[in-house]
Structures are given as structure tokens and as C-alpha cells.
Design an enzyme around this catalytic site. Structure first.
Site, mmCIF file in Angstrom:
data_model
loop_
_atom_site.group_PDB
_atom_site.id
_atom_site.type_symbol
_atom_site.label_atom_id
_atom_site.label_comp_id
_atom_site.label_asym_id
_atom_site.label_seq_id
_atom_site.Cartn_x
_atom_site.Cartn_y
_atom_site.Cartn_z
ATOM 1 N N LYS A 77 39.956 30.045 45.836
ATOM 2 C CA LYS A 77 41.095 29.931 45.285
ATOM 3 C C LYS A 77 42.609 30.080 46.394
ATOM 4 C CE LYS A 77 38.809 33.421 41.681
ATOM 5 N NZ LYS A 77 38.683 33.883 40.921
ATOM 6 N N ASN A 98 42.891 29.308 40.229
ATOM 7 C CA ASN A 98 41.212 29.213 39.289
ATOM 8 C C ASN A 98 41.280 27.884 38.642
ATOM 9 O OD1 ASN A 98 41.914 30.264 37.637
ATOM 10 N ND2 ASN A 98 40.794 31.356 36.962
ATOM 11 N N GLY A 141 40.641 39.275 47.658
ATOM 12 C CA GLY A 141 41.761 38.360 46.254
ATOM 13 C C GLY A 141 41.736 38.379 45.339
#
Ligand code: NAP
Length: 290
Positions: A77, A98, A141
Site C-alpha cells: 500500500k 489500496n 500501515g
């Protein structure tokens, strides 16, 4: 019954995929293919194991082969931010991609995770973030995206806890830069919390302990607890939270809503949420979740 045009794969079939590593346990193909079928779209969604060192080529390949779009999961991502032609405002804001849409403009990167967290918290826990006091566990993340989104939603107080405290400090610094008025601190709170949100990966293995140190914060002082983990359905944290009388939810709703938004970006049609949720539950838990 003769196969209709929509349940055969033919030259007109549009393709989508999720790129990740590892990706073989992804529930996204089940969710997205159920949605395509429900809307009688001649589209298919597959999962591709893509090593990070090949990500740039894999995105370029999907674009060259006229894929409709792709999703990116761990560990892609952040890397993908530098690999698209255009960054949508959502990807710029949260610094992670994403979802990619391929169009005449090239590859456009989106982030559908951040909004999905808020939608799921509201739907599954009835938590309104504005003015809420939140303890967030994890600074990877998902933790980073959640922390920035919580600040953007004007939570009253945000406490960040991470195994590696420097990563939580770094995110707190980023929040102070982006949202100068935000009330953010690193460490466990002394006061009661409206929400405890787990964004660590501790709990993915059924034998994992809870990521929360109950010597430093008792769950009796939390009203609601959300675990981004959805497999297993009930982590040690959620079990302890239930025991303590908190409202609880796992991360299935977040998975659902990030996928639903991606579906809408690719197809331009409203996502069939009930169909997608049922497909996820069937794929992940093997039947309706109790
Ligand atoms: N529901 C959804 O749609 C959704 C979406 C995204 C992610 N998730 C889930 O969110 C979790 C985090 O994902 P991510 O992408 O942020 O992963 P990540 O970037 O690898 O971050 C992992 C986080 O977990 C912490 N951690 C790992 N092992 C730990 C341990 N033994 N003890 C304490 N902390 C530990 C890490 O701490 P350090 O910084 O100290 O290493 C870090 O904060 C995963 O469980 C993932 O499945 C769910």
C-alpha cells in the site's frame, strides 16, 4: 440451463485483481465476484501473489492488459504511492494506495481504507468519532491510516500505543503537523475511553495474547472495542472486552466497506453490500457468523 452471457468467461470479460504477498487467504475474490454476479456484470476478480520487487511491473502489466482495476494489500500500500500516474485526494491525504483504477488518465490510486474504518465503527459499534476519546494500538500501515483519519474526524483525545514507541511518536508528529489543533499523546491514558481500536497484527494467530496491557489500562474503562482483525472472529482482546462489558466488533465491516468503495470506483455502480457481506462471512467463517 444454457450458460448466460454473464456466467461464462469470454473475450468481453473485464478483469480486476488483488496484489499482495502473501495473498492466498484473501477473501476479496469471494466478495468482489459475488458482487459482480449479483449485478450480472461480466467481470472477474483474482488474487495474484506479487513480490514487492515486482510491484511496479505488475501494475504496469495490469494497465497494459486493460484490467479495470486492482486492489493492493500487505505489503504494497505504501510502495504503490510512487507507482501510479495520478493520486486521488484520498491517497494523497492518507499516504497509501489500496485501490487503482485504470482509465484514459492512466493508473489512478485511491485509498478506501480510511473511510471504511469510520463507516464500520459507526455501523458496528455506533461510535461517533467527533469528540470521542480513543486509544489506538498499533503504528504500522493500518495504524497510521487510522490515526490520521481519527484526527481528521476531530476526536477529542487520541492516545497511541505501539510495541516500538518511536513509530507511534512519528505518527503523533505527523498528526501535529497535519492537524495542529489535535490532542494526541503517546502512551496509555489515565481517563476512561470511548473506544479502544486494535490495529496491531497481534491476534491473527489464535494463540496470540491481547495487545492491550491491562495493568496499564483496564478494559472496564472502555465503552467499545474494535479489532481490525477479522480472522479469528474473536481475538483475545475482543473476548476480554466482552467479559468487561464493552461493545465489541471485529474488522469484517472495514474489509467490506473498503471493498465496496473499490467496487464503486471500478464499475460506477452501487455496491450490493448485503451480497458482499454474506460472501465474506461464508468465505472467512464458512457460514453465518454467530
Ligand atoms: N479489517 C481490515 O480490512 C484490515 C485492513 C488492514 C489491516 N488489517 C489488520 O490490521 C493489522 C495491522 O495491519 P498492518 O497492515 O498495519 O500491519 P503492519 O504494517 O505490519 O503493522 C503491524 C503492527 O502490529 C504490531 N505488532 C506486530 N507484532 C506484534 C507483537 N508481537 N506485539 C505487539 N505488537 C505487534 C507492530 O508493532 P511494531 O511497530 O512494534 O512492529 C505494528 O504496529 C493486521 O492484523 C491486519 O490484518 C485489517
Amino acid at each position: 440451463m444454457p450458460p448466460s452471457e454473464n456466467n461464462v468467461i469470454n473475450a468481453a470479460t473485464r478483469l480486476c485483481a488483488v496484489f499482495g504477498s502473501p495473498v492466498r487467504h484473501s477473501a476479496s475474490p469471494a466478495m468482489q465476484n459475488a458482487a459482480f454476479a449479483a449485478l450480472a456484470l461480466n467481470w472477474r476478480y483474482v488474487a495474484c501473489e506479487v513480490d514487492p520487487k515486482n510491484l511496479r511491473e505488475a501494475i504496469a502489466g495490469a494497465k497494459a492488459m486493460n484490467f479495470a482495476g486492482i486492489n493492493l494489500t500487505v505489503p504494497h500500500k505504501l510502495l504503490a504511492v510512487d507507482m501510479v500516474d495520478v493520486l486521488d485526494a484520498s491517497a494523497k491525504k492518507w499516504g497509501a494506495v489500496n485501490t487503482i483504477l485504470f482509465s484514459e488518465q492512466g493508473a489512478t490510486g485511491f485509498n478506501t481504507d480510511a473511510d471504511a474504518i469510520v463507516t464500520s465503527l459507526r455501523e458496528d459499534l455506533k461510535v461517533e468519532l467527533r469528540g470521542a476519546r480513543v486509544l489506538l494500538l498499533g503504528a504500522g500501515g493500518a495504524g497510521r491510516t487510522a490515526a490520521l483519519k481519527l484526527a481528521a474526524e476531530n476526536v477529542a483525545e487520541l492516545f497511541l500505543v505501539n510495541r516500538t514507541p518511536s513509530k507511534a511518536e512519528e505518527i503523533a508528529g505527523e498528526i501535529k503537523r497535519q492537524f495542529p489543533g489535535a490532542n494526541v499523546a503517546v502512551g496509555y491514558p489515565r481517563e476512561d475511553m470511548d473506544l479502544v481500536l486494535n490495529a496491531t497484527s497481534l491476534g491473527l494467530k489464535p494463540a496470540d495474547p491481547s495487545p492491550l496491557d491491562e495493568n496499564l489500562f483496564s478494559l472496564k474503562r472502555a465503552r467499545a472495542v474494535y479489532d481490525m482483525i477479522y480472522r479469528p472472529a474473536e481475538t483475545a482482546l475482543l473476548a476480554a472486552a466482552k467479559q468487561a462489558g464493552c461493545r465489541t466488533a471485529n474488522g469484517l465491516g472495514m474489509l467490506l466497506h473498503q471493498g465496496a468503495k473499490a467496487f464503486e470506483i471500478w464499475t460506477g455502480q452501487a455496491a450490493p453490500l448485503d451480497v458482499m457481506r454474506r460472501a465474506l462471512v461464508e468465505n472467512i467463517y464458512g457460514g453465518p457468523k454467530s
